[in-house]
Structures are given as C-alpha cells and as structure tokens.
Write a protein that holds these residues in place. Structure first.
Motif, PDB file in Angstrom:
ATOM      1  N   ASN A   1       0.837  -1.201   0.000  1.00  5.45           N
ATOM      2  CA  ASN A   1       0.000   0.000   0.000  1.00  5.45           C
ATOM      3  C   ASN A   1       0.866   1.242   0.000  1.00  5.45           C
ATOM      4  N   ASN A   2       0.268   2.359  -0.395  1.00  8.45           N
ATOM      5  CA  ASN A   2       0.960   3.641  -0.428  1.00  8.45           C
ATOM      6  C   ASN A   2       2.316   3.490  -1.127  1.00  8.45           C
ATOM      7  N   LEU A   3       2.286   2.932  -2.295  1.00  6.28           N
ATOM      8  CA  LEU A   3       3.526   2.663  -3.019  1.00  6.28           C
ATOM      9  C   LEU A   3       4.241   3.951  -3.404  1.00  6.28           C
ATOM     10  N   LYS A   4       5.562   3.865  -3.391  1.00  6.96           N
ATOM     11  CA  LYS A   4       6.419   5.004  -3.710  1.00  6.96           C
ATOM     12  C   LYS A   4       7.304   4.643  -4.898  1.00  6.96           C
ATOM     13  N   PRO A   5       7.799   5.631  -5.631  1.00 12.52           N
ATOM     14  CA  PRO A   5       8.682   5.327  -6.770  1.00 12.52           C
ATOM     15  C   PRO A   5       9.888   4.477  -6.367  1.00 12.52           C
ATOM     16  N   GLU A   6      10.385   4.662  -5.149  1.00 10.56           N
ATOM     17  CA  GLU A   6      11.539   3.876  -4.705  1.00 10.56           C
ATOM     18  C   GLU A   6      11.194   2.415  -4.432  1.00 10.56           C
ATOM     19  N   ASP A   7       9.922   2.061  -4.504  1.00 13.17           N
ATOM     20  CA  ASP A   7       9.525   0.656  -4.379  1.00 13.17           C
ATOM     21  C   ASP A   7       9.660  -0.086  -5.712  1.00 13.17           C
ATOM     22  N   THR A   8       9.970   0.639  -6.757  1.00 14.92           N
ATOM     23  CA  THR A   8      10.106   0.026  -8.080  1.00 14.92           C
ATOM     24  C   THR A   8      11.213  -1.018  -8.091  1.00 14.92           C
ATOM     25  N   GLY A   9      10.935  -2.157  -8.707  1.00  8.78           N
ATOM     26  CA  GLY A   9      11.947  -3.198  -8.813  1.00  8.78           C
ATOM     27  C   GLY A   9      11.347  -4.535  -9.185  1.00  8.78           C
TER      28      GLY A   9
END
Length: 122
Positions: free
Chosen positions: A81-89
C-alpha cells in the motif's frame, strides 16, 4: 524440486496498491519471504514470515506492506500500500531454512522464483 511462481506485478502511480502472490509449498515451517532488486541496486529483503511464526519487515516498507500466507492455497502474499517510486523493482519470493524469526538477508534463502516487476511512477 521446489518451484516458485510470482505474479501480481504491475505499473501503478505513487500512492497506489498492489498484491503480489507466490505459489509455494507451505507445509513445512520454513522461512518464506519477499525480496526486491531495483535497477543498479543489490537485492534487498522486504518481508519474511514463517508458518506459525512472526514476520519481519525492512524499515522502508514497515507500516505499508503486509506479508501473509494461505496454507490451504499454498500461496505467499505481499500486500503493498501507499507505493512510492523507490519501491520500483523486480520482486522475488524465496524459501529459506527454519528459524524462529526469519531473517531479511538474501543469503539465508536458497530457493528463488523468477520475479515479478513492480513499477511505481510519480
């Protein structure tokens, strides 16, 4: 031979949610977990859990992600939840050894899936 298959990766905007799934044999009390690897980064532990045991989360996702198991479906989940760009991968599920508290270190896990891609745009 243990086979892990991840699914659920997608492209979402920041603030969005995704649920990742991984088919895995959950009959034993082995550690299972989710790991991720961003472009140019090392693989890092996101969350781990053991059947009947406690879960562990990295500081960067604690409070936003939830790891769970459905033993009837032999499926490991990661609710994000509340995903952030830094969660990309690329997100991988993995199976490790037995431990009271499963570590977040990738070196403690020996069986890996091929990964599912999560992209979070700002």
């Amino acid at each position: 031979q243990v086979k892990l298959v991840e699914s659920g990766g997608d492209s979402v905007q920041a603030g969005g949610s995704l649920r990742l799934s991984c088919t895995v044999d959950l009959r034993g009390n082995y550690c299972t977990g989710w790991f991720r690897q961003g472009a140019g980064k090392e693989r890092e532990g996101v969350a781990t859990i053991r059947r009947g045991g406690s879960s562990a989360y990295s500081d960067s996702v604690r409070g936003r992600f939830n790891i769970s198991q459905d033993t009837a479906k032999n499926t490991l989940y990661l609710e994000m939840n509340n995903l952030k760009p830094e969660d990309t991968g690329l997100y991988y599920c993995a199976v490790g050894g037995m431990a009271t508290i499963c570590p977040l270190a990738a070196t403690a896990f020996g069986v890996w899936g091929r990964g599912t891609l999560v992209t979070v745009s700002s």
